[in-house]
Design a protein around this motif. Structure first.
Motif, mmCIF file in Angstrom:
data_model
loop_
_atom_site.group_PDB
_atom_site.id
_atom_site.type_symbol
_atom_site.label_atom_id
_atom_site.label_comp_id
_atom_site.label_asym_id
_atom_site.label_seq_id
_atom_site.Cartn_x
_atom_site.Cartn_y
_atom_site.Cartn_z
ATOM 1 N N LYS A 34 0.860 -1.197 0.000
ATOM 2 C CA LYS A 34 0.000 0.000 0.000
ATOM 3 C C LYS A 34 0.891 1.240 0.000
ATOM 4 O O LYS A 34 1.047 1.919 1.014
ATOM 5 C CB LYS A 34 -0.921 0.003 1.221
ATOM 6 C CG LYS A 34 -1.952 -1.112 1.262
ATOM 7 C CD LYS A 34 -2.996 -0.933 0.155
ATOM 8 C CE LYS A 34 -4.031 -2.044 0.153
ATOM 9 N NZ LYS A 34 -4.904 -2.024 1.315
ATOM 10 N N HIS A 45 -0.313 4.688 1.417
ATOM 11 C CA HIS A 45 -0.693 4.871 2.818
ATOM 12 C C HIS A 45 0.357 5.743 3.512
ATOM 13 O O HIS A 45 1.555 5.612 3.250
ATOM 14 C CB HIS A 45 -0.806 3.521 3.532
ATOM 15 C CG HIS A 45 -1.526 3.619 4.836
ATOM 16 N ND1 HIS A 45 -0.943 4.095 5.984
ATOM 17 C CD2 HIS A 45 -2.823 3.328 5.177
ATOM 18 C CE1 HIS A 45 -1.818 4.092 6.973
ATOM 19 N NE2 HIS A 45 -2.969 3.623 6.506
ATOM 20 N N LYS A 56 -3.166 -15.084 10.421
ATOM 21 C CA LYS A 56 -4.376 -14.309 10.724
ATOM 22 C C LYS A 56 -5.354 -15.194 11.485
ATOM 23 O O LYS A 56 -5.580 -16.340 11.133
ATOM 24 C CB LYS A 56 -5.021 -13.810 9.424
ATOM 25 C CG LYS A 56 -6.313 -13.047 9.610
ATOM 26 C CD LYS A 56 -6.080 -11.707 10.269
ATOM 27 C CE LYS A 56 -7.377 -10.941 10.450
ATOM 28 N NZ LYS A 56 -8.268 -11.522 11.474
ATOM 29 N N ASP A 99 -10.055 -7.684 11.976
ATOM 30 C CA ASP A 99 -9.538 -7.582 10.613
ATOM 31 C C ASP A 99 -8.276 -6.727 10.579
ATOM 32 O O ASP A 99 -8.082 -5.844 11.423
ATOM 33 C CB ASP A 99 -10.591 -6.967 9.687
ATOM 34 C CG ASP A 99 -11.714 -7.944 9.369
ATOM 35 O OD1 ASP A 99 -11.484 -9.168 9.524
ATOM 36 O OD2 ASP A 99 -12.808 -7.489 8.996
ATOM 37 N N GLU A 131 -5.373 -4.656 7.735
ATOM 38 C CA GLU A 131 -5.042 -4.170 6.397
ATOM 39 C C GLU A 131 -3.526 -4.236 6.250
ATOM 40 O O GLU A 131 -2.800 -3.537 6.947
ATOM 41 C CB GLU A 131 -5.518 -2.732 6.198
ATOM 42 C CG GLU A 131 -5.169 -2.163 4.823
ATOM 43 C CD GLU A 131 -5.577 -0.706 4.657
ATOM 44 O OE1 GLU A 131 -5.259 -0.109 3.613
ATOM 45 O OE2 GLU A 131 -6.201 -0.161 5.604
ATOM 46 N N LEU A 175 0.062 -3.574 4.887
ATOM 47 C CA LEU A 175 0.744 -2.488 4.184
ATOM 48 C C LEU A 175 2.040 -2.941 3.533
ATOM 49 O O LEU A 175 2.512 -2.313 2.581
ATOM 50 C CB LEU A 175 1.049 -1.351 5.162
ATOM 51 C CG LEU A 175 -0.133 -0.779 5.960
ATOM 52 C CD1 LEU A 175 0.348 0.385 6.819
ATOM 53 C CD2 LEU A 175 -1.251 -0.336 5.024
ATOM 54 N N TRP A 217 1.124 -3.981 9.212
ATOM 55 C CA TRP A 217 -0.301 -3.946 8.942
ATOM 56 C C TRP A 217 -1.015 -3.052 9.958
ATOM 57 O O TRP A 217 -0.485 -2.743 11.016
ATOM 58 C CB TRP A 217 -0.913 -5.348 8.969
ATOM 59 C CG TRP A 217 -0.838 -6.057 10.290
ATOM 60 C CD1 TRP A 217 -1.754 -6.053 11.288
ATOM 61 C CD2 TRP A 217 0.246 -6.872 10.752
ATOM 62 N NE1 TRP A 217 -1.328 -6.810 12.351
ATOM 63 C CE2 TRP A 217 -0.105 -7.337 12.042
ATOM 64 C CE3 TRP A 217 1.470 -7.270 10.208
ATOM 65 C CZ2 TRP A 217 0.735 -8.154 12.795
ATOM 66 C CZ3 TRP A 217 2.297 -8.088 10.947
ATOM 67 C CH2 TRP A 217 1.935 -8.520 12.221
ATOM 68 N N LYS A 261 -7.738 -3.195 12.409
ATOM 69 C CA LYS A 261 -8.946 -2.367 12.277
ATOM 70 C C LYS A 261 -9.801 -2.441 13.542
ATOM 71 O O LYS A 261 -10.954 -2.891 13.536
ATOM 72 C CB LYS A 261 -9.736 -2.791 11.048
ATOM 73 C CG LYS A 261 -8.967 -2.546 9.744
ATOM 74 C CD LYS A 261 -9.810 -2.861 8.522
ATOM 75 C CE LYS A 261 -9.072 -2.510 7.240
ATOM 76 N NZ LYS A 261 -9.879 -2.813 6.028
#
Length: 970
Positions: A877, A880, A901, A907, A909, A911, A927, A930
């Motif tokens: 990402k 970001h 995970k 959750d 995201e 990076l 990461w 969230k």
């Protein structure tokens, strides 16, 4: 060739012993065996096994106690009545259930005087992992890892009825690497040793982490001091009659000397090579068993692989050549070794003195030897076919051990015996019956006689009884005894001095006691001089007395070393500094590693610097402080400055006043002593030429004397010790008014002068990483670089809990456990919106008792990683904010965590991902979690300096902090 010679000398010794016992000697009791793989010798009855023991000519062994009364004796001590207290260690190594209910402590008495114990009283039963014991008033102090405990008899019935934990902190992961060898020391502290299970606790607000070696602690358990650090599993600690400290370790270092206690290096962080604390002085590595029976040894075969105990013979029943020498047990060799200790410069070395006890019985296993109240050596024979602890795959013929691991990191072995044990006394034909058989606190004449005994046991016991019972009525007699001037050891005067110390009579309140201490420095006995140095008041009078004694020039290099170390603890005076400059320049002191180290300690040297390289290398300041004098005032414009231990610091002083000023930065706690030096120095004709800065070890740095509008700079690497470091102006008449403090925070803590600075609380600690160096100091330096962040690092759960009260951001990198209350506090703060950065070690599934941590705050976790090697990081990402300025791809040498995970977890995201160059496998490395209420970032990078020094890593770090607070920069 050496092994052949050793076998020859071993056989010759046996032959000589046999011949010395007369022309007619009955055959040794037959040894029988059971089994084939392995073929194991059967146990012998005590009297039969005793006949297999060989001792030098003129000596004999006497059996004092045996099974079924005593089983698995691991340590013992005597009380003032001469009674033997034995630790029967049946709990070792697995905490197995057994017929006597765990460990027990048994009082053994010979009531009819026939030399054999006939009365056995179980003082304490159902004890756990007891490995050391010493007698004190009301009971015994016992090492029971993880605790040190006081087992007390409150009603005088010889039964323990109260158990008090003095402190805890000993490791238990390996049950043959815990605390042992407890004894009451001449200094009225309790001494002991600990193996590589180590020790960790907090005393008086200071963290103590000690990996292995010898230590001491106050009898009430409120103070603990590591003294000598060794290099492997430590089972031996010995104190000589003149209070030198020795030890032994299990593997290949059976003789160690502690020449400079660790306290003298507290001003250092990591000790440089010159900073010697303990020396391994063994003169040989091979043992000389008395038979050809195969030795069951795992590691150091043919040598000292299980060396236990390092006790000195400190009585006079034996010939001179055996006195004040060290006796080391080697149970796998079935022997007690005589380690002859001889002077070697300011230190010592060992010479092979052969054995004083050796057996051809494969079960005989001496584990502890000590000088008893009768003036003879007593030996604890574990009597067991299995001595080996660790599970191990390395084989040998007829191997008795295996690699099946059980509790306590010990191999499982049904042959471990729980039914046998013996206590022997080694007597000499010319030995005398003891003049003292018991002491009572009420009988003051006997106590004074005890202090004058030729047996250190009775001297120490008399001292202990006088101090414990606060018998101050004896102070006049003690002063008289301490003033006894005699050559040789003069043990009575040594113990009288330490007894006066224990009664508080050397605090300056008793003029006669103060005077006798002063005279101790000129006593004919070097042992008394040594005691005098240790007890010298740490004030200006002490500095004066040390110089007057001439002991800095003593021909006895051990005394010279003690004098130099004493000088380093005394307030500095101009004559003392001059004397130590002369000391440093003498070739004998430069050539001796101990005296050279003591010199560096006095001058507070902090490392080994190549001056040519240092001159060429540009100084790169971690922090620069601008300081000014105030016009028309005798003052600096700031009186409180901030820095971090170990930083490269630059202080620039600008003189805004109309008269000369300078800046002198001093050691913490030295202001008053240095101020006296400044006042005295003004009388010197050299003062102006030296810009009014006297020579002193207290000076860390100084500018020149600055005229109006001139600038001067101090550049230095700050000490590793946090504290308040004074700075002053030394122009005549200024130092009392023109001063301030440089407050040096611990490494990993960076204090901002901005009252509105962001508060970052960071927690590290645990295993497999240098948390302070990397997640504290390195990351803290990056995140606080602009001075707008207060970054505080800790490795203590309770401290983090306090820090969370005012924290704006939490960073965790630990794999050690949190306290339950801290766990709750973290969740509470995060649910209130506090941002969180979770680094490398904290990504792991560390805490089985806290599953919601990984599930809710990490979104999963790691249970394994690829080996430490180079791998590729790819940004997924790039737009970001956390990835701003980070290369799209870069390589890093690190551990690639196999992050998993949690399907039921929060959750995330991703990076950036890491890809193994060999495996080709990809895993998230950075990461966002969230979380519904707080910003959380997970980052698996950062094992060591190859990550923390990488610009890409530092950019991710800085961006992460900026992002969680919603600001591009602070």
């Amino acid at each position: 060739m050496k092994n052949q010679l050793n076998k020859f000398f071993g056989a010759a010794m046996v032959l000589g012993l046999l011949l010395a016992c007369g022309t007619e000697k009955e055959p040794l009791p037959e040894l029988t065996y059971t089994g084939t793989e392995p073929r194991v010798q059967d146990p012998l009855p005590p009297e039969a096994s005793q006949k297999h023991i060989q001792v030098p000519e003129g000596f004999e062994t006497v059996l004092f106690a045996a099974e079924p009364d005593i089983i698995n004796p691991i340590a013992f001590a005597w009380d003032e009545g001469g009674r033997l207290w034995v630790v029967q260690s049946m709990d070792y190594p697995h905490e197995l259930a057994n017929e006597v209910g765990g460990d027990r402590i048994t009082i053994c008495e010979d009531t009819n005087g026939d030399g054999r114990a006939d009365k056995f009283t179980d003082f304490a039963t159902e004890q756990s992992l007891s490995t050391g014991i010493t007698v004190v008033k009301g009971g015994v102090i016992v090492a029971q890892a993880p605790e040190m405990v006081f087992l007390e008899d409150t009603d005088g019935d010889d039964k323990m009825d109260k158990r008090t934990v003095l402190f805890d902190g000993f490791g238990t992961w390996d049950t043959h690497a815990g605390p042992s060898n407890l004894r009451y020391g001449p200094d009225n502290w309790i001494w002991g040793s600990v193996g590589y299970s180590g020790f960790e606790n907090e005393f008086n607000g200071e963290q103590v982490n000690f990996t292995r070696g010898v230590y001491r602690f106050s009898k009430d358990g409120k103070n603990f001091e590591p003294v000598g650090g060794f290099n492997n599993n430590t089972w031996g600690m010995g104190i000589t009659a003149d209070f030198e400290i020795f030890g032994s370790t299990a593997n290949n270092n059976h003789c160690c000397y502690v020449g400079i206690p660790l306290k003298h290096y507290e001003y250092l962080g990591e000790r440089p090579e010159w900073a010697i604390n303990a020396d391994f002085i063994q003169g040989h590595y091979e043992i000389t068993p008395v038979d050809t029976i195969p030795l069951q040894q795992v590691d150091v075969r043919g040598g000292y692989t299980a060396a236990a105990g390092a006790n000195f013979y400190t009585a006079e029943n034996y010939p001179e050549s055996y006195r004040n020498q060290m006796y080391v047990n080697e149970p796998t060799g079935h022997l007690v070794h005589l380690a002859r200790i001889v002077p070697d410069g300011a230190g010592y070395k060992e010479e092979d003195g052969g054995n004083i006890f050796a057996s051809t019985d494969a079960w005989t296993a001496p584990v502890f030897t000590e000088t008893g109240p009768d003036g003879n050596l007593w030996v604890a024979d574990w009597y067991n076919p299995v001595i080996q602890h660790n599970p191990d795959k390395r084989g040998m013929d007829n191997q008795i051990w295996n690699d099946e691991k059980g509790e306590g990191n010990a191999h499982l072995n049904p042959l471990r015996d729980k039914r046998h044990g013996r206590i022997y006394i080694i007597k000499h034909e010319d030995g005398r019956k003891p003049a003292i058989r018991s002491l009572e606190p009420e009988n003051h004449d006997d106590l004074m006689a005890g202090l004058q005994s030729s047996n250190m046991f009775w001297r120490t016991t008399a001292q202990r009884l006088i101090v414990e019972n606060k018998i101050t009525d004896l102070i006049p007699e003690l002063i008289e005894l301490a003033g006894k001037n005699a050559s040789g050891l003069n043990g009575a005067a040594i113990h009288a001095l330490w007894t006066l110390k224990g009664l508080g009579a050397l605090d300056g309140s008793n003029a006669d006691a103060t005077e006798v201490l002063k005279k101790a420095l000129s006593n004919s006995s070097d042992g008394v001089k040594r005691a005098g140095l240790a007890l010298l008041p740490r004030d200006d009078n002490g500095s004066e007395q040390l110089l007057a004694s001439g002991l800095l020039q003593s021909e006895n290099l051990h005394l010279r070393l003690a004098a130099a170390l004493t000088a380093s603890e005394l307030p500095e005076t101009a004559p003392l500094y001059e004397a130590m400059e002369q000391f440093a320049g003498e070739s004998d002191n430069q050539a001796d590693k101990w005296l050279s180290a003591a010199t560096r300690i006095y001058f507070r040297e902090r490392g080994e610097v190549d001056t040519e390289e240092a001159d060429d290398a540009p100084f790169q300041a971690d922090k620069t402080i601008q300081l000014n004098t105030v016009s028309q005032k005798m003052a600096y414009d700031k009186t409180l400055l901030y820095a971090t231990a170990g930083q490269q610091l630059e202080i620039v002083l600008t003189n805004r006043d109309q008269m000369p000023h300078n800046l002198v930065l001093l050691e913490a706690g030295s202001l008053e002593s240095f101020g006296k030096l400044v006042d005295q120095f003004l009388q010197s004709p050299d003062a102006a030429a030296m810009e009014y800065v006297p020579k002193s070890r207290y000076v860390l740095g100084a500018t020149s004397m600055l005229d109006p509008d001139e600038k001067g700079t101090i550049r230095l690497t700050l000490p590793d010790e946090p504290g308040d470091y004074p700075f002053i102006c030394t122009f005549p008449g200024h130092w009392r008014m023109m001063q301030g403090i440089l407050r040096v925070s611990p490494k990993g803590t960076f204090v901002s002068e901005d009252p509105n600075a962001l508060q970052v609380a960071s927690m590290g600690g645990g295993s497999s990483h240098n948390f302070l160096k990397f997640f504290g100091a390195a990351d803290g330096q990056v995140l606080s670089r602009n001075g707008d962040v207060n970054f505080t690092f800790t490795e203590k759960s309770d401290e983090l809990e306090d820090l969370l009260e005012d924290a704006d951001v939490l960073i965790i990198s630990n794999n050690k456990a949190f306290d339950p209350s801290t766990q709750q506090r973290i969740f509470s703060k995060v649910n209130q919106g506090m941002p969180m950065l979770i680094f490398h070690p904290s990504i792991w599934y560390n805490w089985q008792d806290w599953p919601e941590y990984n599930r809710e705050l990490v979104g999963g976790g790691s249970r394994s990683h690829e080996k430490l090697q180079e791998f590729e990081v790819r940004v997924t990402k790039p737009n970001h904010p956390i990835m701003k300025g980070v290369p799209a791809k870069f390589r890093i040498t690190d551990e690639l965590y196999r992050y998993e995970k949690d399907p039921a977890g929060t959750d995330i995201e991703v990076l950036a991902v890491g890809r193994g160059l060999e495996s080709g496998e990809e895993y998230p490395v950075v990461w966002i979690v969230k979380h519904g209420k707080a910003k959380i970032i997970g980052n698996t990078l950062g094992h060591d300096e190859r990550a923390h020094d990488l610009p890409a890593y530092q950019t991710i770090l800085t961006n992460s902090l900026n992002w969680v607070k919603g600001s591009p920069a602070f």
